[in-house]
Write an enzyme that holds these catalytic residues in place. Sequence first.
Site, PDB file in Angstrom:
ATOM      1  CD  GLU A 177      -2.768   1.321   2.466  1.00  0.00           C
ATOM      2  OE1 GLU A 177      -2.670   0.452   3.358  1.00  0.00           O
ATOM      3  OE2 GLU A 177      -3.599   2.226   2.512  1.00  0.00           O
ATOM      4  CE  LYS A 219      -5.882  -0.241   1.632  1.00  0.00           C
ATOM      5  NZ  LYS A 219      -6.606  -0.862   2.735  1.00  0.00           N
TER       6      LYS A 219
END
Length: 361
Positions: A177, A219
């Site tokens: 992420e 992500k």
Amino acid sequence: MDPQRLIETAQALVARDRGLLAMDESTGTCNKRFAPLGIAQTPEARRAYRDMIVTTPQLGDSISGAILYDETIRQQTLAGVPFAQALEAAGIVPGIKVDKGTKPLAGHPGELVTEGLDGLRERLAEYVSMGARFAKWRAVITIGPGIPTRGCIEANAHALARYAATCQEAGLVPIVEPEVLMDGDHSLQRCADATAETLHEVFLQLRAQRVLLEGMLLKPNMVLPGLAAADQASVDAVADATVHGLLRNVPAAMPGIAFLSGGQSAQLASARLNAMNVRFRGRVPWALAFSYARALQQPALEAWRGEAANVPAAQQALRHRAECNRAARRGRYDADRDAASAKSDGDGVPTGRAPGAPRRG
Ligand code: 13P
């Protein structure tokens, strides 16, 4: 590491048009969300809140995996079942946030680096023994005058890649992420540039650390103008800028992209994901999915307010958002109907706060 198992888990997390529910707020962040609603900032209140989420009927129809925080994976539901087991029983793969949060990056005023590599191998082994099957690490990139710098992007990308390799060694699918923040008044183009440079560096570092792309998920943020920008882009402009940037910088071997919501409203997060799936259907090599925290949880949190009597309304609100985002994955999200349902479900609940079950048919 069993590569086939990693690949199967990564694929399962984005299969059947479902997506991920991030419920991994650190204690500090969770308390910050509780405070304005007058909810007690205690381990028991956090446990009751997460119990409400995990016991939501039919949540597994739209949610493939849920990301827990360290405190929660050590707790049990109110019925006495460890949270990871309760998720498995609901058809939801349990995951765990494993970074240790951000610290100022030395020599780089205004920039942050995510910590948590020390002792990571040992922490992962414990989380595996508790039932986790995937993990998450969030890096933060800030846009501002003269930033992001190369130094910040490289430091965060390197840590993400070291984390991802260590996860795969432990048999956990890493969710990688890198979040370019929405804070500020920057343009869509500045976010596009910062996101592209970040993603390019992240995949260079993942390659250097020999991460199996087929056994991980990305992500990222959507490409958006800053929250305070005068010129807020249309839903379609966001969808186009986001997917074009991904096409240039993300290898096709990776099975799925699960966006964070980053402070967008629940409705916009659904509408933008929907537009990507409508406009790029059949033209992208990865699933375009979701891994939202606020955009899934906020209406439910506001309906719950720490009261057991509000659990059914809160669960209905959560299920509604999960179903909206599943519809968005199929390109079938109806923004007008969603807005109307948020308004018409206002009896007893402030308008826009707790949309009820989606209208069908
Ligand atoms: P938001 O969807 O609220 O941005 O949270 C996603 C997340 O997991 C943050 O790390």
